[in-house]
Each structure stands twice: as C-alpha cells, then as structure tokens.
Design a protein around this motif. Structure first.
Motif, PDB file in Angstrom:
ATOM      1  N   GLY A  33       8.913  -5.005  -3.322  1.00 17.71           N
ATOM      2  CA  GLY A  33       8.790  -3.791  -4.116  1.00 17.71           C
ATOM      3  C   GLY A  33       7.556  -3.730  -4.999  1.00 17.71           C
ATOM      4  O   GLY A  33       7.327  -2.747  -5.688  1.00 17.71           O
ATOM      5  N   ARG A  34       6.729  -4.742  -4.979  1.00 17.10           N
ATOM      6  CA  ARG A  34       5.506  -4.793  -5.794  1.00 17.10           C
ATOM      7  C   ARG A  34       4.438  -3.832  -5.265  1.00 17.10           C
ATOM      8  O   ARG A  34       3.607  -3.338  -5.997  1.00 17.10           O
ATOM      9  CB  ARG A  34       4.977  -6.219  -5.784  1.00 17.10           C
ATOM     10  N   PHE A  35       4.469  -3.616  -3.939  1.00 18.98           N
ATOM     11  CA  PHE A  35       3.549  -2.704  -3.275  1.00 18.98           C
ATOM     12  C   PHE A  35       4.357  -1.728  -2.443  1.00 18.98           C
ATOM     13  O   PHE A  35       5.437  -2.072  -1.950  1.00 18.98           O
ATOM     14  CB  PHE A  35       2.591  -3.461  -2.341  1.00 18.98           C
ATOM     15  N   ARG A  36       3.823  -0.542  -2.264  1.00 20.99           N
ATOM     16  CA  ARG A  36       4.409   0.444  -1.340  1.00 20.99           C
ATOM     17  C   ARG A  36       3.316   0.723  -0.313  1.00 20.99           C
ATOM     18  O   ARG A  36       2.262   1.259  -0.638  1.00 20.99           O
ATOM     19  CB  ARG A  36       4.799   1.719  -2.085  1.00 20.99           C
ATOM     20  N   ALA A  37       3.574   0.292   0.910  1.00 19.07           N
ATOM     21  CA  ALA A  37       2.573   0.414   1.969  1.00 19.07           C
ATOM     22  C   ALA A  37       2.822   1.643   2.828  1.00 19.07           C
ATOM     23  O   ALA A  37       3.969   2.041   3.066  1.00 19.07           O
ATOM     24  CB  ALA A  37       2.577  -0.838   2.839  1.00 19.07           C
ATOM     25  N   TYR A  38       1.726   2.216   3.272  1.00 18.85           N
ATOM     26  CA  TYR A  38       1.723   3.363   4.176  1.00 18.85           C
ATOM     27  C   TYR A  38       0.683   3.073   5.253  1.00 18.85           C
ATOM     28  O   TYR A  38      -0.186   2.214   5.078  1.00 18.85           O
ATOM     29  CB  TYR A  38       1.308   4.639   3.436  1.00 18.85           C
ATOM     30  N   SER A  39       0.743   3.826   6.338  1.00 24.18           N
ATOM     31  CA  SER A  39      -0.291   3.708   7.363  1.00 24.18           C
ATOM     32  C   SER A  39      -0.576   5.079   7.929  1.00 24.18           C
ATOM     33  O   SER A  39       0.262   5.978   7.877  1.00 24.18           O
ATOM     34  CB  SER A  39       0.145   2.757   8.477  1.00 24.18           C
ATOM     35  N   ALA A  40      -1.784   5.214   8.452  1.00 21.31           N
ATOM     36  CA  ALA A  40      -2.196   6.482   9.052  1.00 21.31           C
ATOM     37  C   ALA A  40      -3.385   6.238   9.958  1.00 21.31           C
ATOM     38  O   ALA A  40      -4.012   5.177   9.911  1.00 21.31           O
ATOM     39  CB  ALA A  40      -2.548   7.499   7.967  1.00 21.31           C
ATOM     40  N   GLY A  41      -3.693   7.254  10.755  1.00 22.04           N
ATOM     41  CA  GLY A  41      -4.836   7.171  11.646  1.00 22.04           C
ATOM     42  C   GLY A  41      -5.731   8.378  11.523  1.00 22.04           C
ATOM     43  O   GLY A  41      -5.268   9.479  11.236  1.00 22.04           O
ATOM     44  N   SER A  42      -7.011   8.157  11.721  1.00 23.05           N
ATOM     45  CA  SER A  42      -7.955   9.274  11.689  1.00 23.05           C
ATOM     46  C   SER A  42      -7.766  10.168  12.913  1.00 23.05           C
ATOM     47  O   SER A  42      -8.040  11.359  12.866  1.00 23.05           O
ATOM     48  CB  SER A  42      -9.387   8.762  11.610  1.00 23.05           C
ATOM     49  N   HIS A  43      -7.295   9.581  14.010  1.00 24.26           N
ATOM     50  CA  HIS A  43      -6.967  10.327  15.229  1.00 24.26           C
ATOM     51  C   HIS A  43      -5.623   9.810  15.745  1.00 24.26           C
ATOM     52  O   HIS A  43      -5.552   9.191  16.810  1.00 24.26           O
ATOM     53  CB  HIS A  43      -8.054  10.144  16.289  1.00 24.26           C
ATOM     54  N   SER A  44      -4.594  10.063  14.987  1.00 25.37           N
ATOM     55  CA  SER A  44      -3.263   9.547  15.284  1.00 25.37           C
ATOM     56  C   SER A  44      -2.834   9.895  16.709  1.00 25.37           C
ATOM     57  O   SER A  44      -3.001  11.027  17.146  1.00 25.37           O
ATOM     58  CB  SER A  44      -2.261  10.143  14.294  1.00 25.37           C
TER      59      SER A  44
END
Length: 175
Positions: A33-44
């Motif tokens: 819970g110290r970090f909340r990670a997300y991910s994404a792509g420039s051309h998903s």
C-alpha cells in the motif's frame, strides 16, 4: 499521527500488454500500500498478453483487474496525479518510448519486449520470465529508496540509476 504518503507510479510502454502490466502488478502486490501502480501504453493494443497473465498467476499475483489501456486515460481530468513515471520500452529494439508531460520524477527502465519474441514456446516463456525477473529486481530497488529523505535531484538520479544498473540478462538462445 504521522501517515506516510502513498505514491502514484505509472509504468509506460507502447502496447501495454506485457512489461508495463507486469510492473503494475508487481509493485501493487509488493508495496504493502506504500505505492499505487498503474500502467498504460502510448499505442495500447487493448488486451493483456496471455503469457503475462499466466506468469503473474503462476507467481500468485492478482490479475482480475489488469487491462490494457491508453495513456490518454491518465491525462484526462480527474485522473490520479503521478509522482513517478517509468518507461519500460526497449530503446535497443528501436521502440519509441512515450514521454509523460508534467513534473513527475521519471526514468527509463528499458526491458526487451517478451511479446515480440518469436520461436518456440520455451523461448517465449523464457523471454517473459526474464522480463519479469528484471522488473522485479528494479521494483525491489525502487521500494528500498528513502524517498522522503532524498532531494528531488537525488531521487531522480537514483531512479535513473536503477534502470542502468540492473540490465536484462543476455539471451542464451542460439539462432
């Protein structure tokens, strides 16, 4: 009461189907819970690579909420403000890494794209394991940083160094 800040971290790559997805899952699971990670792509590409899902599940990571998404989602009004942005695309393979606007601390943590590996099932499996291993090591180093005690410049140098120090192992497959 002295509560620690939860830092938002965005992992970016081009397709958001494997590397950034694995990094998101690893950091969310290991950071308590110290970090909340997300991910994404420039051309998903719009879907998570099945090899990434299988690898994460085999290592007891939750995968039910993982999805491939465009980085536009994180630039929209109301999106979480990012404290850190890490690109995980492979510049050595001439991939164009996305650039995130704004003021988050950012670094390039290049990882060869396991989804691009062709060959036997064993070779593809090894490529995903290698990417997972590199990402896990880098994320472990990142989580150990004394973020609150470092100046912005020192923190920038540390996160950039993580991407340079822990390089992917060279492939041992023969052509």
């Amino acid at each position: 009461m002295n509560t620690l800040k939860v830092y938002n971290v965005l992992f970016l790559c081009t397709g958001n189907s494997a590397r950034s997805i694995m990094a998101e899952s690893i950091l969310n699971a290991q950071s308590a819970g110290r970090f909340r990670a997300y991910s994404a792509g420039s051309h998903s590409v719009g879907s998570v690579n099945p090899h990434a899902i299988e690898l994460l599940q085999r290592n007891h990571y939750k995968t039910d909420s993982l999805r491939s998404k465009s980085w536009d989602e994180f630039a929209a009004p109301g999106a979480p403000v990012m404290d850190f942005v890490f690109t995980v695309c492979d510049q050595a393979a001439a991939e164009v890494c996305p650039v995130w606007p704004g003021q988050p601390i950012s670094a390039h943590w290049g990882v060869a794209d396991p989804a691009a590996v062709t060959g036997t099932e064993e070779q593809r499996h090894r490529a995903f394991n290698d990417a997972f291993s590199v990402l896990s090591r880098r994320i472990s180093l990142f989580m150990c940083l004394p973020i609150e005690k470092l100046s912005r410049l020192a923190l920038q140098q540390e996160v950039s160094g993580i991407g340079r120090v822990v390089e992917p192992a060279p492939s041992t497959t023969s052509a």
